[in-house]
Design an enzyme around this catalytic site. Structure first.
Site, mmCIF file in Angstrom:
data_model
loop_
_atom_site.group_PDB
_atom_site.id
_atom_site.type_symbol
_atom_site.label_atom_id
_atom_site.label_comp_id
_atom_site.label_asym_id
_atom_site.label_seq_id
_atom_site.Cartn_x
_atom_site.Cartn_y
_atom_site.Cartn_z
ATOM 1 C CE LYS A 22 -1.507 1.534 4.116
ATOM 2 N NZ LYS A 22 -1.250 2.931 4.507
ATOM 3 C CG ASN A 23 2.448 2.663 3.491
ATOM 4 O OD1 ASN A 23 1.274 2.992 3.252
ATOM 5 N ND2 ASN A 23 2.879 2.428 4.700
ATOM 6 C CB CYS A 116 -4.681 9.605 12.023
ATOM 7 S SG CYS A 116 -3.049 8.998 12.347
ATOM 8 N NE ARG A 121 1.053 10.194 10.678
ATOM 9 C CZ ARG A 121 0.500 9.169 10.024
ATOM 10 N NH1 ARG A 121 -0.624 8.657 10.458
ATOM 11 N NH2 ARG A 121 1.033 8.717 8.914
ATOM 12 C CG ASP A 307 3.919 1.353 9.470
ATOM 13 O OD1 ASP A 307 4.051 1.625 8.271
ATOM 14 O OD2 ASP A 307 3.638 2.208 10.329
ATOM 15 N NE ARG A 399 -6.721 4.265 6.038
ATOM 16 C CZ ARG A 399 -5.721 4.784 6.747
ATOM 17 N NH1 ARG A 399 -5.797 4.832 8.060
ATOM 18 N NH2 ARG A 399 -4.644 5.245 6.147
HETATM 19 C C1 EPZ Z 1 4.539 6.979 6.417
HETATM 20 O O1 EPZ Z 1 3.743 7.961 7.039
HETATM 21 C C2 EPZ Z 1 3.666 5.737 6.304
HETATM 22 N N1 EPZ Z 1 2.504 6.034 5.461
HETATM 23 C C3 EPZ Z 1 3.206 5.311 7.698
HETATM 24 O O2 EPZ Z 1 2.462 4.109 7.553
HETATM 25 C C4 EPZ Z 1 4.444 5.015 8.539
HETATM 26 O O3 EPZ Z 1 4.047 4.686 9.853
HETATM 27 C C5 EPZ Z 1 5.357 6.249 8.568
HETATM 28 O O4 EPZ Z 1 5.683 6.660 7.221
HETATM 29 C C6 EPZ Z 1 6.655 5.984 9.303
HETATM 30 O O5 EPZ Z 1 7.333 4.915 8.683
HETATM 31 C C7 EPZ Z 1 2.664 6.046 4.126
HETATM 32 O O6 EPZ Z 1 3.747 5.821 3.591
HETATM 33 C C8 EPZ Z 1 1.432 6.338 3.320
HETATM 34 P P1 EPZ Z 1 6.533 10.339 8.454
HETATM 35 P P2 EPZ Z 1 4.249 9.499 7.078
HETATM 36 O O7 EPZ Z 1 6.329 11.629 7.754
HETATM 37 O O8 EPZ Z 1 5.052 9.801 5.874
HETATM 38 C C9 EPZ Z 1 7.079 13.540 11.885
HETATM 39 C C10 EPZ Z 1 0.647 2.681 7.858
HETATM 40 O O9 EPZ Z 1 0.351 2.067 8.882
HETATM 41 N N2 EPZ Z 1 6.826 14.539 10.844
HETATM 42 O O10 EPZ Z 1 7.686 9.483 8.040
HETATM 43 O O11 EPZ Z 1 3.069 10.340 7.379
HETATM 44 C C11 EPZ Z 1 5.851 12.683 12.184
HETATM 45 O O12 EPZ Z 1 5.014 13.333 13.131
HETATM 46 C C12 EPZ Z 1 1.085 4.120 7.942
HETATM 47 O O13 EPZ Z 1 0.684 2.174 6.704
HETATM 48 C C13 EPZ Z 1 6.921 15.889 11.170
HETATM 49 O O14 EPZ Z 1 7.200 16.257 12.313
HETATM 50 O O15 EPZ Z 1 5.204 9.485 8.334
HETATM 51 C C14 EPZ Z 1 6.451 11.421 12.724
HETATM 52 O O16 EPZ Z 1 6.779 11.612 14.090
HETATM 53 C C15 EPZ Z 1 0.841 4.684 9.327
HETATM 54 N N3 EPZ Z 1 6.698 16.820 10.207
HETATM 55 C C16 EPZ Z 1 7.762 11.277 11.948
HETATM 56 O O17 EPZ Z 1 8.036 12.575 11.403
HETATM 57 C C17 EPZ Z 1 6.397 16.467 8.919
HETATM 58 O O18 EPZ Z 1 6.239 17.368 8.061
HETATM 59 C C18 EPZ Z 1 7.683 10.274 10.799
HETATM 60 O O19 EPZ Z 1 6.562 10.614 10.024
HETATM 61 C C19 EPZ Z 1 6.299 15.092 8.600
HETATM 62 C C20 EPZ Z 1 6.526 14.143 9.573
#
Ligand code: EPZ
Length: 420
Positions: A22-23, A116, A121, A307, A399
Site C-alpha cells: 500500500k505504501n 489521526c 501527523r 508499522d 484501508r
Molecule cells: C509513512 O507515514 C507511512 N505512510 C506510515 O504508515 C508510517 O508509519 C510512517 O511513514 C513511518 O514509517 C505512508 O507511507 C502512506 P513520516 P508518514 O512523515 O510519511 C514527523 C501505515 O500504517 N513529521 O515518516 O506520514 C511525524 O510526526 C502508515 O501504513 C513531522 O514532524 O510518516 C512522525 O513523528 C501509518 N513533520 C515522523 O516525522 C512532517 O512534516 C515520521 O513521520 C512530517 C513528519
C-alpha cells in the site's frame, strides 16, 4: 458496519501470497501526475486507501481504471488542482498530490490531512521544503494554498526529521523544478526507493537512490514518460502474517515477499526463538520451543518499523518474560494497548514505552479497532485467544490489508466478516 468474528486457539498452516505494498502504491499513483503518458501499475493491493487516491485523481480530471490489482491512470486530462477535504480526510496520504500538482501546474489547493489516532501527523517539513524551492504557502480554511508562479527552483534541502511522505512529496516536486535539488536526511524506505527507480525509468535524473542523500536534476517542467510499473511486495503485510504464525506457534510459508525488506523483523523473531528460513521471494516460519521476550525500539528503515510495533506487542503477550517496546516515531501509537488489556494482556505504559509481561492467557472479547496497524494487532491476539473475539470498526483494517479474512481462512483460521 462490518465486524470480524474470530474463534481463537487454532493453528495455522500452508502458504499465503503477499500483496503489493500500500505504501508503495500510493506515491506511485501520485507520481502519475508527472507523466505525459498513461501509466499502467500492476500488483496494486485492492484496499480502501488505493481506491480513495484513485478517486481523488479522477476528481482532479484524470482517467483511471482499476481491476484485478492493475490500475491504468492517464493524468493528461487533469483540469483541477484542488484536493478537497472530503477525500483527504479519508486518506491522509492524499497529501502526496501536493508536490506533483504544484510542480506541474504552479499552484494547488490541498486540504490539510489532519491528525489521526496515532498522532498529530504534521506536514511542516513538506511545506518548509517547498518554500525553500520558491513556493508561496498559505494555510486558509483548512487548506494548503500553494503557489509557484515562477515554477519551482532547485534547492539544497536538509530534513530536520526523516519523513517518508515528506521525502516522496519533495522528490516528486524536484523532478519538474528548474535546476538541481539536493535532499539530505531523506527517507530510505523501500517504498521511497521504488518511487525513485520508477521516476528515473521515466526520464528523471535522481542520484543516490537508497542513500539518505539524493541529488535531483529538474526537467524545468518537461513531464516524464512513465512506463509499466509493478508494485513491490508489502513488507508490513508480510510481517503481520509472520506474527500470525508466531502467535499461534504455526508453520507457514509466505510467497511474493522481498525478504531483504524484512531483515529487522526476521531478526527479532529469530531472537524470540522462531525458526525462519529466508529465500529471496519467500519466507518460512516454524514454531519456537521457548518464546523469549524482546526489546524493541521503532526507528526508520532499515531499523525496526513502527508499522510492526502493534503486531509485536500482541506477540509479546505470549513471550516467557518481560518485553519492552519503545515507540519513537509517533506520540500516540499505543491505542491497541487498552484493547489488548480487555483480552487479558498485562501491559504497563509510561510515555512512549510499553512494558509487556508474558506469558498471559488471552481470552476472546469484543474489541474496537482504532487505526490500521492496531487493528491487525487485535486480529493476532484473537487468533491466539481462547474463545470468540469480535473486532469492531474494521474499516481501519480494510484501508491497508487486502482480503485479510480470505487469506487467514486459507491458512486455517476460523474468521468471519459479519455485519452489526
Ligand atoms: C509513512 O507515514 C507511512 N505512510 C506510515 O504508515 C508510517 O508509519 C510512517 O511513514 C513511518 O514509517 C505512508 O507511507 C502512506 P513520516 P508518514 O512523515 O510519511 C514527523 C501505515 O500504517 N513529521 O515518516 O506520514 C511525524 O510526526 C502508515 O501504513 C513531522 O514532524 O510518516 C512522525 O513523528 C501509518 N513533520 C515522523 O516525522 C512532517 O512534516 C515520521 O513521520 C512530517 C513528519
Amino acid at each position: 458496519m462490518d465486524y470480524l468474528e474470530i474463534e481463537g486457539s487454532k493453528k495455522l498452516n500452508g502458504t499465503v501470497i503477499i500483496s503489493g505494498a500500500k505504501n508503495a502504491a500510493l506515491p506511485l499513483l501520485a507520481c502519475t501526475l508527472l507523466s505525459k503518458t498513461p501509466v499502467c501499475i500492476n500488483n496494486i493491493p485492492n484496499v480502501a486507501d488505493v481506491k480513495t487516491l484513485l478517486q481523488l485523481l479522477e476528481n482532479l480530471g484524470a482517467k483511471q481504471t482499476f481491476e484485478s490489482n492493475r490500475a491504468v491512470v492517464n493524468t493528461i486530462s487533469v483540469n483541477s488542482t484542488c484536493a478537497n477535504y472530503d477525500i483527504v480526510r479519508k486518506m491522509r496520504a492524499s497529501i502526496l498530490t501536493l508536490g506533483p500538482l504544484l510542480a506541474r501546474f504552479g499552484h494547488c489547493e490541498v486540504s490539510l490531512p489532519g491528525g489521526c489516532a496515532i498522532g498529530q501527523r504534521p506536514i511542516d517539513l513538506h511545506l518548509r521544503a517547498l518554500e525553500q524551492m520558491g513556493a508561496i504557502i498559505e494555510i486558509k480554511q483548512g487548506y494548503v494554498i500553494a503557489k509557484a508562479p515562477k515554477s519551482l527552483e532547485g534547492a539544497n534541502i536538509i530534513f530536520d526529521k526523516i519523513t517518508v511522505t515528506g521525502s516522496e512529496n519533495i522528490i516528486m516536486a524536484a523532478i519538474l523544478a528548474n535546476g538541481v535539488t539536493t535532499l539530505s536526511n531523506v527517507a530510505k524506505e523501500p517504498e521511497v526507493v521504488q518511487l525513485c527507480e520508477v521516476l528515473n525509468e521515466g526520464g528523471a535524473k535522481i542520484k543516490g537512490i537508497g542513500s539518505d542523500e539524493l541529488e535531483i536534476e529538474g526537467s524545468g517542467g518537461e513531464l516524464l514518460k512513465l512506463d509499466d510499473i509493478t508494485v513491490i511486495p508489502d513488507r508490513i503485510e508480510a510481517g503481520t502474517y509472520l506474527c500470525a504464525a508466531a502467535i499461534t506457534n504455526s508453520d507457514i510459508t509466505l510467497k511474493n515477499v522481498t525478504s531483504e525488506h524484512l531483515k529487522a523483523v526476521v531478526s527479532k523473531l529469530t531472537y524470540m526463538g522462531y525458526v525462519i528460513e529466508r529465500n529471496e521471494n519467500s519466507i518460512n516460519i516454524k514454531p519456537s520451543s521457548n518464546i523469549l521476550p524482546i526489546d524493541i525500539k521503532t526507528v526508520e528503515y532499515p531499523g525496526f518499523p513502527t508499522d510492526m510495533q502493534a503486531q509485536f506487542m500482541a506477540l509479546c503477550t505470549q513471550a516467557n518474560g518481560t518485553s519492552v517496546i519503545d515507540e519513537r516515531l509517533f506520540e500516540n501509537r499505543f491505542m491497541h494497548v487498552s484493547e489488548l488489556l480487555r483480552m487479558g494482556a498485562d501491559i504497563k505504559l509510561s510515555s512512549h514505552i510499553a512494558t509487556v509481561y508474558g506469558p498471559t492467557k488471552l481470552t476472546g472479547a469484543d474489541v474496537m479497532a482504532t487505526d490500521l496497524r492496531a487493528s491487525s494487532a487485535l486480529v493476532l491476539a484473537a487468533l491466539a485467544a481462547k474463545g470468540k473475539t469480535r473486532i469492531h470498526r474494521i474499516y481501519h483494517l480494510d484501508r491497508g490489508y487486502e482480503d485479510l479474512e480470505g487469506k487467514l481462512s486459507m491458512l486455517g483460521a476460523s474468521i468471519k466478516r459479519l455485519s452489526e
